[in-house]
Scaffold this active site. Structure first.
Site, short mmCIF file in Angstrom:
data_model
loop_
_atom_site.label_atom_id
_atom_site.label_comp_id
_atom_site.label_asym_id
_atom_site.label_seq_id
_atom_site.Cartn_x
_atom_site.Cartn_y
_atom_site.Cartn_z
N ASP A 4 -2.48 -2.60 7.25
CA ASP A 4 -1.35 -3.55 6.56
C ASP A 4 -1.80 -4.70 7.33
O ASP A 4 -0.72 -4.31 8.34
CB ASP A 4 -0.28 -3.20 5.25
CG ASP A 4 0.02 -4.58 5.11
OD1 ASP A 4 -0.63 -4.79 4.72
OD2 ASP A 4 1.21 -3.94 3.58
N ASP A 100 -5.67 -7.80 2.52
CA ASP A 100 -5.18 -7.83 3.51
C ASP A 100 -4.72 -6.39 4.31
O ASP A 100 -3.39 -6.04 4.86
CB ASP A 100 -3.87 -8.67 3.49
CG ASP A 100 -2.45 -8.02 2.18
OD1 ASP A 100 -3.53 -7.49 1.56
OD2 ASP A 100 -2.07 -8.76 2.13
N GLU A 101 -5.26 -5.31 3.25
CA GLU A 101 -5.08 -3.75 3.95
C GLU A 101 -5.94 -2.88 3.30
O GLU A 101 -6.68 -3.53 2.19
CB GLU A 101 -3.79 -3.13 2.69
CG GLU A 101 -4.13 -3.29 1.17
CD GLU A 101 -2.79 -2.82 0.70
OE1 GLU A 101 -1.95 -1.77 0.66
OE2 GLU A 101 -1.88 -3.85 -0.87
#
Length: 390
Positions: A4, A100-101
């Site tokens: 993350d 974003d993860e």
């Protein structure tokens, strides 16, 4: 492993503009206009600001030196692809969850890279070297534990939870970390005197099912024991792409709502084409004061990523509802039901195939996308006839 990126949009902006480092930075709506915070730097979070907070509230809390930035999604996507390349170099099984993860299957890598802690540190170092950003990493026996572990020591954290540590890891956590424990479920558990995951874990399944229902009770029971999906699927995709507009003042003019839907359709169409997707279901979302929200959906005869077809479907949904003249706080649309979801569906004997979009329209989409990719969003947009009186 769950990876993350910490405050991703804000971190990219501070990386690219060194003079903004150390300052509170907010990515989202412009100050003075209705909208919310998309994300913010950890310097801004120190003032109690968080994602989805109304921008007006964020401005009241933050000091004058705060930097406010509009999102640059194309740029963030490019950085995201660089990070995905790093993860692909670690494991052949990577599932991108969002910009974003991602989840990464690291089973069997111990002989190549070392124990989980070493793998986690290696991933963090390679991301920092490739894009200059910090990531928090969580490693556990399944997706639930890995995700909670990545949240445990943010920012720039690394948490490894072995199978025999799951109970002690979960027990002190608040109930809100469990999926499905929300506005309706949490009060029911609170009335039973339950405050932590450990409290729930000590409650018999039968009692949970009696108070929450069979499905929800079973789900909470399993999660409280750390039992969850451990499968990482690179082919798993997000269920929908959507865009919406929150107005600075409530809107009653039809042409303003139409223009907002036209913009949303162009955004959704662009990202659908960018990701190589076509959807069959178009959904309209509309919100009135204070938070009265409605959604309406239409299933198309054929999947599409065309701005025009997405807009036409959404505008039709809007016109056939008795909403005319009501002040609108928010309007938006989304597309889902990706091509292939209906594979194997037998057509009705008298159903005619939906016409293919004109090749000229596809060429125009491609041209507009290329201009946007080179010069950025907002430089050019499709001209469409207005259907509402000005």
């Amino acid at each position: 492993m769950h990876v993350d990126l910490d405050a991703f949009y804000a971190a990219v902006e501070q990386r690219d503009r060194p003079e903004w480092r150390g300052l509170p930075l907010v990515v989202g709506a412009e100050p003075g206009k209705r909208g919310v915070v998309a994300t913010c730097s950890y310097e801004a979070r120190a003032f109690g600001v968080h994602s989805a907070m109304p921008m007006a509230e964020a401005v009241r809390r933050l000091p004058p030196e705060t930097v406010y930035v509009r999102p640059a999604m194309e740029h963030y996507m490019r950085v995201s692809r660089q990070i995905l390349t790093v993860l692909d170099g670690i494991s052949p099984v990577v599932e991108k969850v969002s910009i974003d993860e991602a989840f990464v299957d690291i089973s069997g890598l111990e002989r190549l890279m070392g124990p989980p802690e070493v793998i986690g540190r290696t991933v963090k170092a390679r991301i920092r070297e490739a894009v200059g950003l910090r990531a928090s990493v969580g490693i556990g026996p399944n997706r639930l534990i890995a995700k909670l572990a990545s949240d445990a020591q943010k920012p720039d954290g690394l948490t490894v939870v072995a199978a025999d540590q799951v109970g002690s890891f979960l027990d002190p956590m608040p109930l809100g970390v469990l999926r499905g424990v929300g506005a309706k479920t949490a009060p029911k558990l609170a009335r039973l005197g339950l405050q932590t995951v450990g409290d729930v874990r000590r409650l018999p399944l039968e009692e949970l099912r009696r108070h929450l229902g069979a499905r929800a009770g079973t789900q909470v029971h399993l999660q409280a024991r750390g039992i969850a999906d451990d499968h990482v699927d690179p082919r798993r995709t997000r269920k929908s792409i959507s865009k919406e507009t929150t107005f600075a003042a409530d809107v009653t003019h039809g042409w303003v709502l139409e223009d907002s839907l036209r913009w949303a359709a162009q955004e959704v169409g662009y990202w659908a084409r960018h990701e190589g997707r076509k959807g069959r279901v178009v959904t309209l979302k509309i919100r009135f004061r204070p938070f009265e929200t409605h959604t309406r959906s239409q299933t198309l005869k054929a999947p599409t990523a065309s701005d025009v077809e997405i807009f036409d479907a959404a505008w039709t949904l809007f016109r056939f509802e008795p909403w005319a003249g009501r002040p609108v706080r928010l309007i938006g649309l989304g597309i889902s039901g990706w091509d292939g979801a209906d594979a194997g569906r037998q057509l009705d004997l008298f159903e005619t195939a939906a016409p293919e979009p004109p090749r000229e329209r596809e060429r125009l989409d491609t041209t507009l996308d290329a201009i946007r990719d080179k010069f950025g969003a907002g430089r050019i947009q499709r001209g469409l006839p207005r259907r509402s009186p000005s």
